[in-house]
Design an enzyme around this catalytic site. Structure first.
Site, PDB file in Angstrom:
ATOM      1  N   GLU A  21     -31.074 -14.474  -9.481  1.00 20.18           N
ATOM      2  CA  GLU A  21     -29.720 -15.024  -9.437  1.00 20.18           C
ATOM      3  C   GLU A  21     -29.763 -16.528  -9.204  1.00 20.18           C
ATOM      4  OE1 GLU A  21     -26.536 -12.989  -7.175  1.00 20.18           O
ATOM      5  OE2 GLU A  21     -26.361 -14.877  -6.057  1.00 20.18           O
ATOM      6  N   PRO A  25     -25.503 -25.804 -10.073  1.00 25.81           N
ATOM      7  CA  PRO A  25     -25.563 -26.890  -9.093  1.00 25.81           C
ATOM      8  C   PRO A  25     -24.319 -27.770  -9.145  1.00 25.81           C
ATOM      9  CG  PRO A  25     -27.655 -26.669 -10.234  1.00 25.81           C
ATOM     10  CD  PRO A  25     -26.675 -25.806 -10.966  1.00 25.81           C
ATOM     11  N   THR A  52     -23.815 -17.175 -11.187  1.00 19.77           N
ATOM     12  CA  THR A  52     -22.618 -16.974 -10.378  1.00 19.77           C
ATOM     13  C   THR A  52     -21.445 -17.778 -10.914  1.00 19.77           C
ATOM     14  OG1 THR A  52     -23.101 -18.747  -8.802  1.00 19.77           O
ATOM     15  CG2 THR A  52     -24.045 -16.575  -8.342  1.00 19.77           C
ATOM     16  N   GLN A 187     -24.415  -6.780  -2.118  1.00 15.51           N
ATOM     17  CA  GLN A 187     -24.499  -7.999  -1.324  1.00 15.51           C
ATOM     18  C   GLN A 187     -25.802  -7.956  -0.520  1.00 15.51           C
ATOM     19  OE1 GLN A 187     -24.061 -11.077  -0.873  1.00 15.51           O
ATOM     20  NE2 GLN A 187     -21.837 -11.087  -0.599  1.00 15.51           N
TER      21      GLN A 187
END
Length: 607
Positions: A21, A25, A52, A187
């Site tokens: 993952e 940036p 993400t 998670q």
């Protein structure tokens, strides 16, 4: 290819599959430096790469660009995370259309975090309030249903936002699966026993789709505390005890994190029907590579935990107390030791140590060229809740109310502020009288550090890095003030700073004012350790300040959203956001503890 199809066809008998993952940036330089890092990790042949998506689509362009690169240039099936709440009307359709055009066929459907005002938050797009809404929408869409394999998130330690029991949380998960989810990514967690029990409950609910556990190797003590707090992760007591002993040496923390991840993965793959793992890289590469090597999936080794702990010196010096983050988890978050730096300027292309030059994430004021710069959350998370807002921060209707809130935090009467997710640190207590004086002036302090001139690296309050070294800090402070006060500060810097004082100031309109030359960089925390080059752990320059400035003003907006439209509280907070400036001031004379504070209070010495 659909990830579920790849999982079904995965037949490597030597080891389970793994996915990586990455997050987009915050800076252009960080993005550029992430690409060769991804290229190196892609050579390890992960089953898929996850990218993400920021809350409310805040990283939309960067997320799509990064996903397109991993999907097309590296030929690795990419799972694009997609949050649906607080997204402008049509943005979900736009994101799915763009993903489809880039050949991306896998989506991790997340709720994401709207401004969590509950009673007063209104979804920007009324079709989407929860993650299950996004799953249902994709599955019911003639355009998208057949295009995407849809995954969802699960929370073995419970959802950090919901006060439901395990059964309630499992019902939420079952609803997403019934809506058409194809796979589950969890998670992060560190309680393997708890995870295995949770797995049994999930399977007993009739949920049989693939579950991929999220594993995050511990990178630093500070980031571990921040991430586990943000995610509501249970931390076994023995784990915290081990980390407290090691916390002053980030290399040992990182080694411990690798060994812990290896042990977790071995148990998970041996004691459940788990066929693969999801590795959260935090845009760093050394730890995940070492984990896979230690598992003999690609070759490598790791130092055992018991040896790491045995290496910690005994005696009075080793009896540490836990030192919390500073008020903003920023510059005094200096648990950073990166070892020898590659020849040349770090971050500039493929240098000798390109894989590890930024191996220790160091918070808000790290090197903005690092791909890991600015990581603060996971999966579009927010640190606020309506309950916390009303309980700790009340109903401010005047600037005096805000001043009192910041003072209450300084006096430890409340544990947090919207800008400070932890109690005041022991380090901040060294300069508490100065912070209080500035706050009473209406300059609401949100970050600071005292001057330190050669303190022992094992000092319980300001020490960091390996033992036997010395640490240094230039004094700095950041605060919110109005335009009139900014003009006074600028005039004083020009007339009385004598080159010793640097400042940055920014507002929500995008203006930035500073006396720092273009490209100038202020190293405000550094350490000297045996056998290593000087380590600069905290750097303040334009890019990092502007990134934090944008985040800070977004916090004002989120805070305001917890109150009804047109209420006095919301009007006040929105006005403050529009009128105030975030100001950061550094005094370079670290040999005089009072230098910065004397300068800021019209020559009156406070010590």
């Amino acid at each position: 290819m659909r990830i579920t199809q790849k999982i079904a066809e995965y037949n490597d008998k030597t080891h389970p599959f793994y996915t990586f993952e990455f997050f987009p940036p915050k800076t252009d330089q960080g993005f550029e430096n992430l690409l060769p890092r991804i290229s190196r990790l892609a050579s390890l042949e992960p089953l898929a790469i996850n990218v993400t998506w920021g809350a409310g689509g805040s990283t939309k362009e960067r997320s799509l660009e990064l996903a397109a690169i991993t999907q097309t240039q590296h030929g690795i099936d990419t799972i694009l995370h997609l949050t649906c709440t607080n997204m402008e009307q049509g943005m979900v359709d736009d994101a799915l259309t763009n993903a489809k055009a880039r050949g991306i066929h896998n989506i991790l459907a997340l709720r994401g975090d709207p401004p969590r005002g509950e009673e007063y938050w209104i979804p920007t797009d009324p079709r989407f309030t929860y993650g299950v809404d996004l799953v249902s929408y994709i599955r019911s869409s003639p355009e998208f249903s057949s295009e995407f394999c849809v995954g969802v998130a699960a929370y073995p330690d419970g959802h950090p936002d919901r006060e439901t029991d395990d059964d309630g949380e499992l019902e939420h998960l079952k609803a997403k699966v019934d809506a058409g989810a194809d796979f589950i990514i969890t998670q992060l967690f560190y309680d393997v026993d708890g995870f295995l029990q949770w797995m049994k409950k999930v399977r007993s609910k009739g949920i049989q789709i693939p579950i991929i556990p999220g594993i995050m190797p511990i990178q630093t003590y500070a980031s571990f505390l921040r991430m586990t707090k943000l995610c509501g992760t249970r931390v076994p007591p023995h784990l915290m005890s081990d980390l407290v002993l090691l916390r002053h040496d980030d290399q040992k923390i990182k080694d411990y994190g690798v060994d812990l991840a290896v042990k977790m993965i071995k148990r998970l793959t041996a004691e459940s029907d788990i066929r693969g793992i999801h590795l959260c890289t935090l845009n760093l590469e050394k730890s995940v590579t070492r984990v896979l090597g230690s598992l003999a999936w690609i070759g490598g080794s790791s130092k055992p935990m018991n040896q790491l702990i045995a290496d910690v010196p005994s005696g009075p010096e080793s009896q540490f107390v836990i030192t919390p983050h500073n008020a903003t988890d920023s510059a005094t978050n200096s648990l950073v030791v990166s070892g020898p730096i590659a020849e040349g300027e770090v971050g500039k292309g493929e240098l000798n140590n390109a894989a590890t030059w930024d191996d220790f994430p160091n918070g808000r004021f790290g090197d903005f060229k690092s791909p890991a710069y600015g990581e603060t959350d996971l999966w579009g998370s927010s640190i606020m809740s309506r309950h916390q807002t009303l309980e700790q921060w009340g109903h401010p209707t005047t600037t005096s109310d805000l001043t009192n809130m910041f003072l209450r935090h300084l006096h430890s009467k409340i544990a947090t502020t919207p800008f400070s997710p932890t109690p005041l640190s022991l380090e901040s207590l060294i300069i508490i009288q100065h912070l209080e004086r500035l706050t009473r002036k209406g300059w609401w302090t949100v970050g600071s550090q005292p001057a330190i001139n050669g303190a022992s690296s094992s000092d319980e309050i300001v020490g960091w890095g390996p033992r036997g070294g010395y640490v240094y800090q230039k004094p700095f402070v950041e605060f919110f003030a109005d335009a009139a006060d900014l003009k006074k500060i600028e005039k004083k810097v020009e007339e009385e700073g004598y080159g010793w004082v640097d400042y940055f100031a920014g507002n929500v309109q995008g203006e930035c004012r500073t006396n720092v030359p273009e490209g100038g960089r202020n190293a405000v925390t550094w350490g000297v350790f045996p056998g290593q080059e000087v380590t600069q752990s905290t750097i303040i320059e334009r890019e990092s300040f502007l990134s934090w400035k944008d985040e800070a003003f977004s916090i004002w907006a989120e805070w305001a959203s917890f109150y009804p439209p047109n209420s006095q509280e919301r009007i006040l907070l929105e006005r403050i956001r529009n009128e105030r400036w975030l100001i950061s001031i550094v005094h370079h004379d670290y040999m005089k503890p009072s230098a910065l504070w004397t300068f800021l209070v019209d020559g009156e010495t406070l010590v």
